[in-house]
Enzyme design. Structure first.
Site, mmCIF file in Angstrom:
data_model
loop_
_atom_site.group_PDB
_atom_site.id
_atom_site.type_symbol
_atom_site.label_atom_id
_atom_site.label_comp_id
_atom_site.label_asym_id
_atom_site.label_seq_id
_atom_site.Cartn_x
_atom_site.Cartn_y
_atom_site.Cartn_z
ATOM 1 N NE ARG A 36 -4.236 -1.775 1.939
ATOM 2 C CZ ARG A 36 -5.192 -2.025 2.807
ATOM 3 N NH1 ARG A 36 -5.069 -1.584 4.055
ATOM 4 N NH2 ARG A 36 -6.278 -2.685 2.456
ATOM 5 C CE LYS A 188 -18.224 -13.686 10.837
ATOM 6 N NZ LYS A 188 -18.489 -12.659 11.877
ATOM 7 N N GLY A 346 -7.132 -7.953 1.288
ATOM 8 C CA GLY A 346 -5.812 -8.131 1.893
ATOM 9 C C GLY A 346 -5.284 -9.549 1.854
ATOM 10 N N GLY A 369 -12.666 -3.833 2.053
ATOM 11 C CA GLY A 369 -14.070 -3.469 2.170
ATOM 12 C C GLY A 369 -14.507 -2.485 1.102
#
Length: 389
Positions: A36, A188, A346, A369
């Protein structure tokens, strides 16, 4: 989407507040993956060459509004060879800044006002600066003081990285080469309902793997042993499969799994078909037949969007087989000019790095996200405020 960018903006002699995403992995005080930071350098170098006085604003981890030095950006300052300003609200450094100088402000999340987007905190953060540049795509889905609050106060622009993220992701979402294959994995279903439906509408084929795939297998009546899955998402999984069918998207679920009796790196691996898994099995990786099927699907695709590893890729070599095989196949096809590949998240990027193929991807997003929310079609507050309307 048209953004205000730093192109053609005169920044010479101007004090620029630059929001970067330096939420990197640090072990024993050293950065283990500077991806990053390196992706942010083109904007930093462009501003520096243009004569700006740059103060970089960033965060690390979740200090929850307290000055927890476990989350200090000191290792990042050392990595970048720039001074660290011990308090992000300190303005004492400004008077001594020369054109091309760079400083790094200490973790902006040391203040509660950051994540609350408190107007008073945003005003203090913006004080003394001439303009604001957001180059942190990975936090632009958050309406924080350092992404939205200061942009409401200062003339604000998108940096090169942020603009590139939007351009590349927009292109693959709006006009992809087909067939388009999406690979979605992770832990999830409940956190990825929106993106699964968005990709079901966009994709010709979708592979669902990892613990997500385990939940879908459970929804179909298979035993999943003592594994990570969401029993309460059974109906949601079936609904997503029906939604995909209505949108002519073929869903590919796990055929077999790599299982063990213990959840640990050195556990003995066994390969089992999904209908042969027993109550004491723990699913840790994609199986051999599933992996072969996944690679065949990649070979048929012209575009691949990938988010989420299909097993414990960090437990190489025994439990990384499913994820590394996907990474290597996508890389080979992309390198040969047969595939457009867009990867985000990530853990997924770490898998690319671990097997040495990250540089072969068409585009690797810095977002996790934010990547998912953009794909889902949500409005990202830190980006919306930069739109040139």
């Amino acid at each position: 989407m048209k953004l205000r960018t730093i192109e053609n903006v005169d920044v010479r002699g101007k004090l620029v507040l630059l929001r970067d995403d330096f939420n990197v992995q640090i072990v024993d005080g050293k950065i283990t993956d500077g991806f990053r930071i390196e992706q942010s350098m083109p904007t930093i170098n462009a501003l520096r060459a243009a004569g700006a006085k740059i103060a970089i604003c960033a965060h690390l981890g979740r200090p929850k509004g307290t000055r927890n030095m476990e989350y200090s950006l000191a290792p990042v300052a050392e990595y970048m060879h720039v001074p660290l300003i011990a308090d992000c609200l300190d303005k004492g450094f400004m008077a001594n800044m020369k054109e091309g100088d760079i400083v790094l402000l200490e973790n902006v999340r040391f203040y509660e006002g950051e994540e609350k987007n408190d107007p008073a905190f945003a005003a203090k953060l913006a004080e003394g600066f001439d303009l604001f540049v957001n180059d942190a795509f990975a936090v632009s889905h958050r309406a924080h003081a350092s992404t939205v609050g200061v942009a409401e106060i200062l003339p604000s622009y998108a940096g090169n990285l942020l603009a590139a993220e939007i351009e590349n992701l927009s292109n693959v979402m709006e006009n992809p080469a087909r067939p388009l294959l999406s690979i979605v994995a992770g832990s999830k279903v409940s956190t990825k309902i929106g993106v699964l439906k968005a990709l079901a509408k966009l994709s010709d084929t979708m592979i669902i793997g990892g613990a997500l795939g385990t939940t879908f297998n459970y929804a179909q009546g298979h035993k999943v042993g003592n594994s990570l899955f969401e029993a309460d998402q059974k109906d949601t999984a079936l609904e997503i499969m029906e939604f995909a069918k209505e949108n002519n998207c073929q869903i590919l679920l796990p055929l077999d799994k790599g299982v063990a009796k213990e959840f640990k790196r050195d556990a003995v691996r066994e390969n089992k078909a999904v209908d042969a898994i027993t109550d004491d099995d723990i699913i840790i990786d994609a199986g051999i037949d599933t992996t072969a099927r996944n690679l065949a699907a990649i070979d048929k695709a012209a575009t691949v969007i990938w988010n989420g590893t299909v097993g414990m890729a960090e437990w190489a070599p025994v439990w990384s087989m499913g994820s590394f095989s996907i990474a290597e196949q996508i890389a080979a096809r992309t390198r040969d000019g047969k595939l457009v590949s867009v990867v985000g998240g990530g853990d997924t990027v770490a898998a690319l790095e671990a097997c040495g193929v990250k540089s072969y991807m068409s585009y690797v997003s810095t977002g996790g996200g934010a990547f998912l929310e953009f794909v889902e079609g949500r409005t990202l507050p830190g980006i919306a405020i930069l739109e040139d309307k």
